[in-house]
Design a protein around this motif. Structure first.
Motif, PDB file in Angstrom:
ATOM      1  N   GLN A 160      -2.196   0.860   9.603  1.00  0.00           N
ATOM      2  CA  GLN A 160      -2.094   1.474   8.761  1.00  0.00           C
ATOM      3  C   GLN A 160      -1.596   2.909   9.100  1.00  0.00           C
ATOM      4  O   GLN A 160      -1.029   3.694   8.587  1.00  0.00           O
ATOM      5  CB  GLN A 160      -3.507   1.541   7.783  1.00  0.00           C
ATOM      6  N   LEU A 161      -2.346   3.301  10.386  1.00  0.00           N
ATOM      7  CA  LEU A 161      -1.795   4.533  10.940  1.00  0.00           C
ATOM      8  C   LEU A 161      -0.328   4.746  10.871  1.00  0.00           C
ATOM      9  O   LEU A 161       0.186   5.702  10.792  1.00  0.00           O
ATOM     10  CB  LEU A 161      -2.403   4.636  12.357  1.00  0.00           C
ATOM     11  N   TRP A 185       0.668  -1.263  -0.119  1.00  0.00           N
ATOM     12  CA  TRP A 185       0.073   0.048  -0.070  1.00  0.00           C
ATOM     13  C   TRP A 185       0.718   1.243   0.050  1.00  0.00           C
ATOM     14  O   TRP A 185       0.720   2.256  -0.655  1.00  0.00           O
ATOM     15  CB  TRP A 185      -0.913   0.112   1.175  1.00  0.00           C
ATOM     16  N   THR A 215      -5.836   8.018   3.260  1.00  0.00           N
ATOM     17  CA  THR A 215      -6.481   6.632   3.825  1.00  0.00           C
ATOM     18  C   THR A 215      -7.891   6.789   3.905  1.00  0.00           C
ATOM     19  O   THR A 215      -8.537   6.095   4.599  1.00  0.00           O
ATOM     20  CB  THR A 215      -6.029   6.817   5.332  1.00  0.00           C
ATOM     21  N   VAL A 248       0.979   5.190   7.448  1.00  0.00           N
ATOM     22  CA  VAL A 248       0.836   6.812   6.848  1.00  0.00           C
ATOM     23  C   VAL A 248       1.712   7.655   7.493  1.00  0.00           C
ATOM     24  O   VAL A 248       2.274   8.717   7.150  1.00  0.00           O
ATOM     25  CB  VAL A 248      -0.544   6.962   6.714  1.00  0.00           C
TER      26      VAL A 248
END
Length: 352
Positions: A165-166, A128, A193, A169
């Motif tokens: 995911q945090l 990603w 996001t 990013v």
């Protein structure tokens, strides 16, 4: 060797050493130097964890002797007009970078301490990040720094699946501030996001990540720095370097390469590219990379295994390098791996 001047009162000493005696002295000095190198290598290996699996001390010593022999006889052509390699300071710069490598290495087994995530989830996150990086046209170094931040943070903190995911990013947000001339704003990262996280969460995550890593971000040097140096061995061949960049990004998806320093990843990638294109890993490549072919063969096998995974074509790094802009490097590499498949490496089986 520093030779002290003879005292005025001392009588002159006549040089009566025969050629046989000189040869014997040279052999003795050489043996002492080799012994000193061996002891230093063994001491360093005992102090720090081995960065590469299945490389015993005997092989390391043998590789070191071969490299030192090549460095002693290889004549490097210095191009003072190549300002990008700053020939006047290149040796000192790369020596400094090598000293920084171990300090920014994550624990290659950090997933053992995590409760909710695994290596497959890490690969999904990296894929990603590759997509985000490509979509926003960021610099290559931004991607490498971001993933290094993720791995080092997960080494020191236990993270839940919903926050993974945090972490990714936030790492990209921090890396962009270090590398990009015009870094995306925090609101743009919120958009990346799909509003999965608020701007306050990303900003709070930035503080937590930086404090956890003691603000050690800029010390990381991507493999591309070493690849530029290695490329000098074939006069910066475009095909080899483009294929090498693709193979280097493939290593980002494989957690086995977490135990490899950036300089080693660069050497493995260039070695694999040369092998796929029918080139040889000659003395010039050994001199500029600091690694012999035997040391890099295991990494080459790992890359081939990754290329042959059934789901690999779905990865964004494969789609990115399938474009004509990158000489369709991923298509060529996968076809080569299928043609030259020799089976899985000894330490791990090919994942289906």
């Amino acid at each position: 060797m520093v030779v002290e001047e003879e005292a005025a009162s001392d009588p002159p000493v006549e040089a009566e050493t025969s050629s046989d005696q000189e040869a014997e002295v040279e052999e003795l000095v050489e043996a002492e130097e080799v012994e000193a190198i061996d002891e230093a290598l063994e001491a360093s290996l005992e102090k720090s964890p081995r960065m590469w699996p299945d490389v015993d001390t005997e092989r390391v010593v043998r590789h070191t002797r071969e490299i030192e022999k090549i460095k002693a006889h290889f004549q490097e052509e210095v191009d003072f007009f190549d300002t990008t390699m700053v020939s006047e300071y290149a040796e000192e710069i790369f020596e400094y970078m090598e000293n920084l490598e171990e300090d920014i290495m994550p624990n290659p087994d950090y997933m053992d301490g995590q409760n909710e995530i695994n290596w497959s989830m890490r690969q999904t996150l990296v894929d990603w990040l590759l997509q985000v990086h490509l979509r926003w046209h960021m610099l290559p170094e931004t991607l490498w720094i971001a993933i290094n931040i993720v791995d080092r943070f997960l080494t020191r903190r236990v993270v839940s699946l919903v926050k993974l995911q945090l972490v990714g990013v936030t790492a990209m947000f921090i890396a962009a501030k270090y590398e990009e001339i015009l870094a995306p704003s925090v609101d743009e990262f919120v958009f990346m996001t799909e509003n999965g996280f608020k701007r306050e969460e990303i900003l709070k995550g930035e503080r937590i990540v930086l404090q956890t890593l003691d603000f050690k971000i800029s010390q990381y040097c991507s493999p591309y720095s070493w690849m530029r140096r290695i490329s000098k061995a074939d006069d910066y061949d475009l095909h080899t370097r483009t294929l090498g960049k693709f193979l280097a990004e493939v290593t980002l998806l494989d957690h086995r390469f977490l135990r490899c320093k950036p300089s080693l990843i660069a050497a493995v990638s260039m070695y694999s590219a040369r092998k796929m294109l029918g080139g040889k890993w000659n003395d010039a490549f050994v001199y500029h990379s600091g690694f012999v072919a035997e040391h890099l063969e295991q990494g080459h096998q790992w890359i081939c295994e990754k290329l042959l995974e059934e789901s690999f074509k779905e990865q964004h790094v494969c789609q990115k390098y399938a474009h004509k802009k990158f000489l369709k490097a991923s298509i060529y590499a996968i076809d080569w791996a299928r043609t030259h498949q020799t089976g899985p490496s000894d330490d791990t089986k090919l994942r289906k």
